[in-house]
Design an enzyme around this catalytic site. Structure first.
Site, PDB file in Angstrom:
ATOM      1  N   ARG A   1     -23.071   5.111 137.680  1.00  0.00           N
ATOM      2  CA  ARG A   1     -23.451   4.907 136.282  1.00  0.00           C
ATOM      3  C   ARG A   1     -22.739   5.844 135.308  1.00  0.00           C
ATOM      4  O   ARG A   1     -22.803   5.674 134.098  1.00  0.00           O
ATOM      5  CB  ARG A   1     -24.979   5.035 136.146  1.00  0.00           C
ATOM      6  CG  ARG A   1     -25.732   3.889 136.781  1.00  0.00           C
ATOM      7  CD  ARG A   1     -27.203   4.188 136.989  1.00  0.00           C
ATOM      8  NE  ARG A   1     -27.443   5.009 138.183  1.00  0.00           N
ATOM      9  CZ  ARG A   1     -28.643   5.368 138.627  1.00  0.00           C
ATOM     10  NH1 ARG A   1     -29.726   5.005 137.980  1.00  0.00           N
ATOM     11  NH2 ARG A   1     -28.764   6.109 139.722  1.00  0.00           N
TER      12      ARG A   1
ATOM     13  N   ASP B   1     -28.007  16.468 140.626  1.00  0.00           N
ATOM     14  CA  ASP B   1     -27.845  15.958 139.261  1.00  0.00           C
ATOM     15  C   ASP B   1     -28.997  16.402 138.353  1.00  0.00           C
ATOM     16  O   ASP B   1     -29.339  15.743 137.397  1.00  0.00           O
ATOM     17  CB  ASP B   1     -27.688  14.429 139.263  1.00  0.00           C
ATOM     18  CG  ASP B   1     -28.914  13.694 139.789  1.00  0.00           C
ATOM     19  OD1 ASP B   1     -29.903  14.347 140.177  1.00  0.00           O
ATOM     20  OD2 ASP B   1     -28.882  12.442 139.815  1.00  0.00           O
TER      21      ASP B   1
ATOM     22  N   GLU C   1     -39.507   2.901 144.166  1.00  0.00           N
ATOM     23  CA  GLU C   1     -38.307   2.917 143.344  1.00  0.00           C
ATOM     24  C   GLU C   1     -38.368   1.794 142.315  1.00  0.00           C
ATOM     25  O   GLU C   1     -38.939   0.733 142.580  1.00  0.00           O
ATOM     26  CB  GLU C   1     -37.062   2.774 144.216  1.00  0.00           C
ATOM     27  CG  GLU C   1     -36.804   3.977 145.097  1.00  0.00           C
ATOM     28  CD  GLU C   1     -36.738   5.282 144.327  1.00  0.00           C
ATOM     29  OE1 GLU C   1     -35.980   5.374 143.345  1.00  0.00           O
ATOM     30  OE2 GLU C   1     -37.473   6.234 144.684  1.00  0.00           O
TER      31      GLU C   1
ATOM     32  N   ASN D   1     -41.388  10.462 139.924  1.00  0.00           N
ATOM     33  CA  ASN D   1     -40.900  11.386 140.949  1.00  0.00           C
ATOM     34  C   ASN D   1     -39.697  12.162 140.416  1.00  0.00           C
ATOM     35  O   ASN D   1     -38.659  11.594 140.101  1.00  0.00           O
ATOM     36  CB  ASN D   1     -40.484  10.582 142.188  1.00  0.00           C
ATOM     37  CG  ASN D   1     -39.831  11.463 143.241  1.00  0.00           C
ATOM     38  OD1 ASN D   1     -40.189  12.630 143.379  1.00  0.00           O
ATOM     39  ND2 ASN D   1     -38.881  10.905 143.972  1.00  0.00           N
TER      40      ASN D   1
ATOM     41  N   ARG E   1      -5.332  36.085 120.494  1.00  0.00           N
ATOM     42  CA  ARG E   1      -5.089  35.510 121.820  1.00  0.00           C
ATOM     43  C   ARG E   1      -5.202  36.575 122.895  1.00  0.00           C
ATOM     44  O   ARG E   1      -5.448  37.744 122.626  1.00  0.00           O
ATOM     45  CB  ARG E   1      -3.714  34.845 121.830  1.00  0.00           C
ATOM     46  CG  ARG E   1      -3.694  33.586 120.950  1.00  0.00           C
ATOM     47  CD  ARG E   1      -2.280  33.154 120.634  1.00  0.00           C
ATOM     48  NE  ARG E   1      -1.526  32.988 121.862  1.00  0.00           N
ATOM     49  CZ  ARG E   1      -0.196  33.058 121.936  1.00  0.00           C
ATOM     50  NH1 ARG E   1       0.533  33.303 120.858  1.00  0.00           N
ATOM     51  NH2 ARG E   1       0.418  32.898 123.090  1.00  0.00           N
TER      52      ARG E   1
ATOM     53  N   TYR F   1       2.224  37.546 112.328  1.00  0.00           N
ATOM     54  CA  TYR F   1       2.164  37.394 113.783  1.00  0.00           C
ATOM     55  C   TYR F   1       2.550  38.704 114.435  1.00  0.00           C
ATOM     56  O   TYR F   1       3.638  39.244 114.213  1.00  0.00           O
ATOM     57  CB  TYR F   1       3.120  36.292 114.272  1.00  0.00           C
ATOM     58  CG  TYR F   1       3.219  36.293 115.777  1.00  0.00           C
ATOM     59  CD1 TYR F   1       2.064  36.088 116.549  1.00  0.00           C
ATOM     60  CD2 TYR F   1       4.421  36.543 116.448  1.00  0.00           C
ATOM     61  CE1 TYR F   1       2.121  36.132 117.937  1.00  0.00           C
ATOM     62  CE2 TYR F   1       4.480  36.572 117.836  1.00  0.00           C
ATOM     63  CZ  TYR F   1       3.327  36.374 118.569  1.00  0.00           C
ATOM     64  OH  TYR F   1       3.378  36.425 119.937  1.00  0.00           O
TER      65      TYR F   1
ATOM     66  N   ASN G   1      -0.289  49.828 107.658  1.00  0.00           N
ATOM     67  CA  ASN G   1      -0.408  48.693 106.746  1.00  0.00           C
ATOM     68  C   ASN G   1       0.621  47.640 107.165  1.00  0.00           C
ATOM     69  O   ASN G   1       1.824  47.905 107.189  1.00  0.00           O
ATOM     70  CB  ASN G   1      -0.136  49.137 105.308  1.00  0.00           C
ATOM     71  CG  ASN G   1      -0.406  47.994 104.350  1.00  0.00           C
ATOM     72  OD1 ASN G   1      -1.535  47.766 103.944  1.00  0.00           O
ATOM     73  ND2 ASN G   1       0.645  47.238 104.014  1.00  0.00           N
TER      74      ASN G   1
ATOM     75  N   SER H   1       5.960  43.665 103.022  1.00  0.00           N
ATOM     76  CA  SER H   1       5.737  42.220 103.129  1.00  0.00           C
ATOM     77  C   SER H   1       6.976  41.508 103.644  1.00  0.00           C
ATOM     78  O   SER H   1       8.103  41.868 103.316  1.00  0.00           O
ATOM     79  CB  SER H   1       5.402  41.651 101.752  1.00  0.00           C
ATOM     80  OG  SER H   1       4.166  42.163 101.338  1.00  0.00           O
TER      81      SER H   1
ATOM     82  N   ARG I   1      19.256  48.367 106.907  1.00  0.00           N
ATOM     83  CA  ARG I   1      19.908  49.672 107.024  1.00  0.00           C
ATOM     84  C   ARG I   1      18.859  50.747 106.802  1.00  0.00           C
ATOM     85  O   ARG I   1      17.811  50.492 106.250  1.00  0.00           O
ATOM     86  CB  ARG I   1      21.013  49.819 105.977  1.00  0.00           C
ATOM     87  CG  ARG I   1      22.285  49.103 106.377  1.00  0.00           C
ATOM     88  CD  ARG I   1      22.983  48.547 105.190  1.00  0.00           C
ATOM     89  NE  ARG I   1      22.046  47.664 104.467  1.00  0.00           N
ATOM     90  CZ  ARG I   1      22.382  47.004 103.382  1.00  0.00           C
ATOM     91  NH1 ARG I   1      23.571  47.133 102.848  1.00  0.00           N
ATOM     92  NH2 ARG I   1      21.501  46.217 102.805  1.00  0.00           N
TER      93      ARG I   1
END
Ligand code: UD1
Ligand code: CA
Length: 471
Positions: free
Chosen positions: A15, A107, A159, A174, A336, A369, A380, A408, A446
């Site tokens: 089923r 089950d 049953e 049952n 991660r 990242y 920073n 940045s 540089r």
């Protein structure tokens, strides 16, 4: 008294309409068969027995065995000839080893050890040969009906497909959980007759015991949810929701605020400290530990991670990471495997960290990242900073010293080291190490010495403009 457990897991599970065995479907992130085995282990431990549960396998036997592993003794039911035939397969390994045999179906993922314990206690204190759990419920869910005589004794279990219309109205069902006197069980399994469908029914044993004047002892169980038997994926979702309610309730009673339990998905393996608030649509899985006074969510997933106290994590995904106290992360962070954020780190929107340490108090506010890196304390990390950790062949390491300032849009081409107190200018592509007291500027960057600051704060634009004049 020696208790043995037999878990039936050989059936087709037709089923479920699935290519894998029913008992391998998961509830709360764990295959049902594993849940049944854990319950059996807890039961035998209560009676100081180390007898492993006996699992009857048939369909997908190899898959079941490999998922369960050494925790169980397996017996194979080569032909699926019914639940009594399944239990009979365990006789060869258990005969003489136990005084009582507890049998249930794999089950039933929500079955609790306390329920099994009270079943065993009832059987041990009775003179009868078997005890079974029943539930009284309007929706019969295809369960067998309990037929009692005028003394309230169980004389049969019918049953659904074989019941008369009168019997179909019976509300006592049952559950499929039994405790047998061991010798009686082994002696009587072979006396059962097949049913019209060629199966031997375990549910015919109570009738046999009644004929012998030793009627089975029924125990009516009140928590119907706990005895949910999974036959279809609709039942699977019911069980999932019931388990979720159980886990969330326990957490709330232990001092965790859950704003919307209906949309909060937490595995029972997770621990959460007092006064932590879980906001809606949050998923917390696996071996995750969360401290106290945190605010987690909304829309956050945390898997196999450790979060300290007083952290705030919003709309983020955290996997196999360690987050120390007072970390503030999100919205939209992805930590991660191997990320380690030390105390007080601030991670703003759209940051990704993998296999890296961010030292205490470091700030990484926007679109960055950091991979395979060791970042010191009080660093920073400017908006858009990227560690270029992969050269196409190897993953290389980036090291950034304490109090460094990454301008940045810097690209740190690994392997590379930015020393303590060093800086990179906005937009620089850093291909060489930056010594202490230096700033890296340009593409490729540089190096020049950092001028002593004119005022308390160093203006990041100044050196870059100076460099341009020189070229
Ligand atoms: C069974 C009971 C029913 C009870 C219900 C509770 C019988 C005959 N019926 O019906 O009275 O109300 O559970 O959930 O026992 N299995 C085997 N080998 C087999 C057949 C089944 O190992 O040859 C295993 C299945 O893997 C499953 C369990 O036995 O875990 C029960 O089988 P299932 O077909 O689900 O029985 P139900 O029709 O639900
Ligand atoms: Ca069933």
């Amino acid at each position: 008294m020696r208790i043995a457990t037999v878990v039936l897991a050989a059936g087709q599970g037709t089923r479920m309409k699935s290519s894998k065995a029913k008992v391998l479907h998961e509830v709360g992130g764990k295959p049902m068969v594993v849940r049944s085995i854990e319950t059996a282990e807890k039961l035998t431990a209560l009676y100081s027995s180390s007898e492993r549960p006996v699992v009857v396998v048939g369909r997908d036997a190899d898959a079941v065995k490999s998922i369960v592993g050494e925790r169980a003794t397996f017996v194979t039911q080569a032909e699926l000839l019914g639940t009594a035939h399944a239990v009979a397969q365990a006789e060869s390994v258990l005969r003489g080893k136990a005084t009582h045999v507890v049998v249930y179906y794999a089950d039933m993922p929500l079955l609790e050890v306390e329920t099994l314990r009270s079943l065993v206690e009832s059987q041990v204190n009775s003179t009868g040969v078997l005890t079974l759990l029943t539930v009284i419920q309007d929706d019969p869910r295809g369960f067998g009906r309990i037929v009692r005589n005028e003394f309230g004794q169980v004389v049969d279990i019918v049953e659904e497909r074989e019941a008369t219309s009168e019997q179909l109205k019976i509300k006592e069902l049952n559950a499929g959980v039994y405790c047998f006197q061991a010798d009686w069980l082994w002696d009587h399994l072979s006396r059962l007759k097949t049913r019209s469908n060629g199966e031997y029914y375990l549910t015919d044993l109570p009738a046999l015991s009644a004929i012998e004047n030793q009627p089975g002892l029924p125990i009516v169980h009140n928590d119907i949810e706990e005895l949910i038997g999974i036959n279809t994926r609709v039942h699977l979702a019911d069980a999932e929701a019931a388990l979720r309610r159980r886990i969330n309730r326990k957490l709330m009673l232990s001092g965790v605020t859950i704003i919307d339990p209906a949309t909060t998905y937490i595995h029972e393996s997770v621990s959460i400290g007092q006064d932590t608030v879980i906001l809606p649509n949050t998923h917390i899985y696996g071996a995750t530990q969360i401290g106290s006074n945190c605010e987690i969510g909304p829309d956050t997933t945390i898997i196999d991670s450790r979060v300290g106290n007083s952290c705030e994590i919003r709309n983020s995904v955290i996997e196999e990471a360690i987050i120390e106290d007072r970390v503030n992360a999100g919205p939209y962070c992805h930590l991660r495997k191997g990320s380690h954020l030390e105390a007080g780190v601030h991670m703003g929107n759209f940051g990704e960290v993998k296999n890296s340490r961010l030292g205490a108090g470091t700030r990484m506010g926007h679109f960055s990242y950091i991979g395979d890196s060791d970042i010191g304390v009080d660093v920073n990390i400017g908006a858009g900073t990227i560690t270029a950790n992969f050269d196409g062949v190897r993953k290389n390491k980036t090291i950034v010293g304490d109090h460094a300032f990454i301008g940045s849009d810097s690209i740190l081409v690994a392997p590379v080291t930015i020393s303590n107190n060093a800086r990179t200018a906005a937009g620089s592509v850093v291909t060489r190490n930056v010594p202490e007291g230096h700033i890296a500027i340009g593409v490729p960057a540089r190096m020049r010495q950092i001028r002593p600051p004119a005022s308390a704060s160093v203006d990041q634009q100044q050196p870059l403009q100076a460099e341009r004049k020189e070229t």
